[in-house]
Write a protein that holds these residues in place. Structure first.
Motif, mmCIF file in Angstrom:
data_model
loop_
_atom_site.group_PDB
_atom_site.id
_atom_site.type_symbol
_atom_site.label_atom_id
_atom_site.label_comp_id
_atom_site.label_asym_id
_atom_site.label_seq_id
_atom_site.Cartn_x
_atom_site.Cartn_y
_atom_site.Cartn_z
ATOM 1 N N TYR A 93 0.835 -1.210 0.000
ATOM 2 C CA TYR A 93 0.000 0.000 0.000
ATOM 3 C C TYR A 93 0.868 1.257 0.000
ATOM 4 O O TYR A 93 0.624 2.194 -0.773
ATOM 5 C CB TYR A 93 -0.913 -0.037 1.223
ATOM 6 N N ILE A 94 1.868 1.282 0.841
ATOM 7 C CA ILE A 94 2.767 2.440 0.922
ATOM 8 C C ILE A 94 3.469 2.651 -0.414
ATOM 9 O O ILE A 94 3.537 3.768 -0.941
ATOM 10 C CB ILE A 94 3.803 2.245 2.049
ATOM 11 N N VAL A 95 3.982 1.575 -0.995
ATOM 12 C CA VAL A 95 4.714 1.667 -2.260
ATOM 13 C C VAL A 95 3.787 2.075 -3.406
ATOM 14 O O VAL A 95 4.138 2.921 -4.244
ATOM 15 C CB VAL A 95 5.398 0.310 -2.563
ATOM 16 N N ALA A 96 2.593 1.510 -3.458
ATOM 17 C CA ALA A 96 1.665 1.772 -4.562
ATOM 18 C C ALA A 96 1.179 3.211 -4.595
ATOM 19 O O ALA A 96 0.691 3.686 -5.632
ATOM 20 C CB ALA A 96 0.475 0.819 -4.480
ATOM 21 N N GLN A 97 1.342 3.948 -3.507
ATOM 22 C CA GLN A 97 0.952 5.349 -3.509
ATOM 23 C C GLN A 97 1.789 6.171 -4.492
ATOM 24 O O GLN A 97 1.383 7.271 -4.887
ATOM 25 C CB GLN A 97 1.054 5.925 -2.093
ATOM 26 N N GLU A 98 2.930 5.639 -4.901
ATOM 27 C CA GLU A 98 3.761 6.314 -5.900
ATOM 28 C C GLU A 98 3.011 6.520 -7.214
ATOM 29 O O GLU A 98 3.311 7.441 -7.960
ATOM 30 C CB GLU A 98 5.038 5.513 -6.177
ATOM 31 N N PHE A 99 2.044 5.674 -7.494
ATOM 32 C CA PHE A 99 1.311 5.787 -8.758
ATOM 33 C C PHE A 99 0.368 6.986 -8.778
ATOM 34 O O PHE A 99 0.007 7.478 -9.842
ATOM 35 C CB PHE A 99 0.505 4.511 -9.025
ATOM 36 N N GLY A 100 -0.053 7.449 -7.595
ATOM 37 C CA GLY A 100 -0.947 8.588 -7.535
ATOM 38 C C GLY A 100 -2.319 8.324 -8.129
ATOM 39 O O GLY A 100 -2.951 9.228 -8.690
ATOM 40 N N VAL A 101 -2.774 7.077 -8.034
ATOM 41 C CA VAL A 101 -4.066 6.686 -8.592
ATOM 42 C C VAL A 101 -4.871 5.967 -7.510
ATOM 43 O O VAL A 101 -4.326 5.598 -6.467
ATOM 44 C CB VAL A 101 -3.879 5.746 -9.819
ATOM 45 N N PRO A 102 -6.163 5.737 -7.728
ATOM 46 C CA PRO A 102 -6.945 4.966 -6.753
ATOM 47 C C PRO A 102 -6.359 3.570 -6.547
ATOM 48 O O PRO A 102 -5.928 2.915 -7.503
ATOM 49 C CB PRO A 102 -8.336 4.892 -7.401
ATOM 50 N N LEU A 103 -6.337 3.134 -5.293
ATOM 51 C CA LEU A 103 -5.751 1.842 -4.939
ATOM 52 C C LEU A 103 -6.835 0.856 -4.502
ATOM 53 O O LEU A 103 -7.792 1.231 -3.821
ATOM 54 C CB LEU A 103 -4.738 2.008 -3.809
ATOM 55 N N PHE A 104 -6.627 -0.396 -4.879
ATOM 56 C CA PHE A 104 -7.589 -1.461 -4.579
ATOM 57 C C PHE A 104 -6.844 -2.679 -4.033
ATOM 58 O O PHE A 104 -5.645 -2.843 -4.257
ATOM 59 C CB PHE A 104 -8.352 -1.865 -5.843
ATOM 60 N N VAL A 105 -7.592 -3.536 -3.347
ATOM 61 C CA VAL A 105 -7.030 -4.772 -2.805
ATOM 62 C C VAL A 105 -8.130 -5.841 -2.829
ATOM 63 O O VAL A 105 -9.294 -5.533 -2.578
ATOM 64 C CB VAL A 105 -6.503 -4.557 -1.365
ATOM 65 N N PRO A 106 -7.793 -7.085 -3.169
ATOM 66 C CA PRO A 106 -8.800 -8.154 -3.082
ATOM 67 C C PRO A 106 -9.095 -8.481 -1.626
ATOM 68 O O PRO A 106 -8.223 -8.351 -0.766
ATOM 69 C CB PRO A 106 -8.126 -9.335 -3.793
ATOM 70 N N SER A 107 -10.317 -8.875 -1.345
ATOM 71 C CA SER A 107 -10.656 -9.325 0.012
ATOM 72 C C SER A 107 -10.064 -10.712 0.230
ATOM 73 O O SER A 107 -10.200 -11.592 -0.610
ATOM 74 C CB SER A 107 -12.175 -9.365 0.195
ATOM 75 N N MET A 108 -9.388 -10.866 1.346
ATOM 76 C CA MET A 108 -8.711 -12.121 1.659
ATOM 77 C C MET A 108 -9.223 -12.631 3.007
ATOM 78 O O MET A 108 -9.762 -11.873 3.810
ATOM 79 C CB MET A 108 -7.191 -11.927 1.728
ATOM 80 N N GLY A 109 -8.988 -13.901 3.278
ATOM 81 C CA GLY A 109 -9.476 -14.519 4.501
ATOM 82 C C GLY A 109 -8.895 -13.955 5.778
ATOM 83 O O GLY A 109 -9.508 -14.031 6.827
ATOM 84 N N ARG A 110 -7.694 -13.370 5.700
ATOM 85 C CA ARG A 110 -7.028 -12.892 6.910
ATOM 86 C C ARG A 110 -7.110 -11.373 7.042
ATOM 87 O O ARG A 110 -6.185 -10.732 7.522
ATOM 88 C CB ARG A 110 -5.563 -13.328 6.902
ATOM 89 N N LYS A 111 -8.182 -10.792 6.613
ATOM 90 C CA LYS A 111 -8.329 -9.335 6.640
ATOM 91 C C LYS A 111 -8.186 -8.800 8.067
ATOM 92 O O LYS A 111 -8.770 -9.341 9.012
ATOM 93 C CB LYS A 111 -9.680 -8.947 6.065
ATOM 94 N N ILE A 112 -7.419 -7.716 8.232
ATOM 95 C CA ILE A 112 -7.209 -7.094 9.533
ATOM 96 C C ILE A 112 -8.402 -6.199 9.878
ATOM 97 O O ILE A 112 -8.894 -5.453 9.033
ATOM 98 C CB ILE A 112 -5.917 -6.250 9.522
ATOM 99 N N GLU A 113 -8.856 -6.249 11.150
ATOM 100 C CA GLU A 113 -9.981 -5.426 11.572
ATOM 101 C C GLU A 113 -9.651 -3.947 11.394
ATOM 102 O O GLU A 113 -8.573 -3.475 11.775
ATOM 103 C CB GLU A 113 -10.307 -5.711 13.036
ATOM 104 N N GLY A 114 -10.561 -3.209 10.789
ATOM 105 C CA GLY A 114 -10.352 -1.779 10.570
ATOM 106 C C GLY A 114 -9.659 -1.444 9.268
ATOM 107 O O GLY A 114 -9.537 -0.271 8.905
ATOM 108 N N GLU A 115 -9.209 -2.460 8.562
ATOM 109 C CA GLU A 115 -8.456 -2.238 7.332
ATOM 110 C C GLU A 115 -9.276 -1.493 6.283
ATOM 111 O O GLU A 115 -8.736 -0.707 5.497
ATOM 112 C CB GLU A 115 -7.986 -3.586 6.780
ATOM 113 N N GLU A 116 -10.561 -1.713 6.272
ATOM 114 C CA GLU A 116 -11.413 -1.088 5.260
ATOM 115 C C GLU A 116 -11.596 0.408 5.485
ATOM 116 O O GLU A 116 -12.197 1.089 4.656
ATOM 117 C CB GLU A 116 -12.766 -1.803 5.202
#
Length: 202
Positions: A57-80
């Motif tokens: 996430y930190i690295v992908a901010q270099e693109f300066g575009v909207p960022l997305f992530v697939p939902s995974m089984g081990r999602k951290i609480e509050g991540e959304e």
């Protein structure tokens, strides 16, 4: 991964050890080549340590575009609640591949170097993916976009170059598509399985 072979050789000295090839069975992916790429980026996993999503996430901010992530089984609480990060809904594999085809950029800094299908899926779709080069699919399919584990600085520089150097981006897109067919096509998979049989029987 090739990097795992010495580990397993240590358990079975003198025995043949190799890794299994991987592929995409794309018989049902009709018209996927016509899906238009949008100016957005996807990271390969959520924020638990296993997937390394925070680093991605930190690295992908270099693109300066909207960022997305697939939902995974081990999602951290509050991540959304994280700024500029949209979680895609859970979906089956075919839905996922069509959705992934919409993305222009990808980052997958997964420190566990377990699965490599994210980088492979991206290569199949011509999406340059920055990731850790210890994963076979990263080093073979995106050879100029791999970094050492923990080298966030170099990963950011690569993302910046993909964003700002159009020729570099287009070259990486073509390279990963070419390499996918060279290393992971169904035809190549059959060849690899025949070699694997010879190794294991030899």
């Amino acid at each position: 991964n090739t990097t795992d072979i010495p580990y397993y050789k240590g358990f079975v000295p003198g025995k043949p050890v190799t890794n299994l090839p991987d592929l995409i069975v794309d018989d049902t992916l009709m018209g996927i080549e016509h899906v238009e790429k949008q100016d957005k980026a996807i990271i390969g996993g959520n924020f638990c340590r296993w997937y390394g999503g925070f680093d991605s996430y930190i690295v992908a901010q270099e693109f300066g575009v909207p960022l997305f992530v697939p939902s995974m089984g081990r999602k951290i609480e509050g991540e959304e609640q994280i700024e500029n990060l949209t979680h895609l809904p859970y979906m089956n594999w075919k839905e996922w591949i069509y959705k992934l085809a919409e993305f222009k950029y990808a980052v997958h800094l997964m420190p566990t170097i377990a699965a490599g299908t994210f980088a492979m899926n991206c290569a199949y779709l011509g999406i340059p993916c920055v990731g850790y080069k210890d994963a076979d699919t990263q080093s073979k399919l995106h050879p100029q976009l791999g970094v050492n584990i923990g080298d966030i600085e170099s990963a950011r520089k690569l993302c910046n170059k993909l964003k700002n150097d159009i020729a570099f981006y287009e070259h990486q897109s073509e390279v990963c598509k070419h390499n996918y067919h060279a290393f992971h096509s169904e035809k190549q998979f059959v060849k690899d399985m025949k070699k694997l049989k010879e190794v294991l029987n030899g």
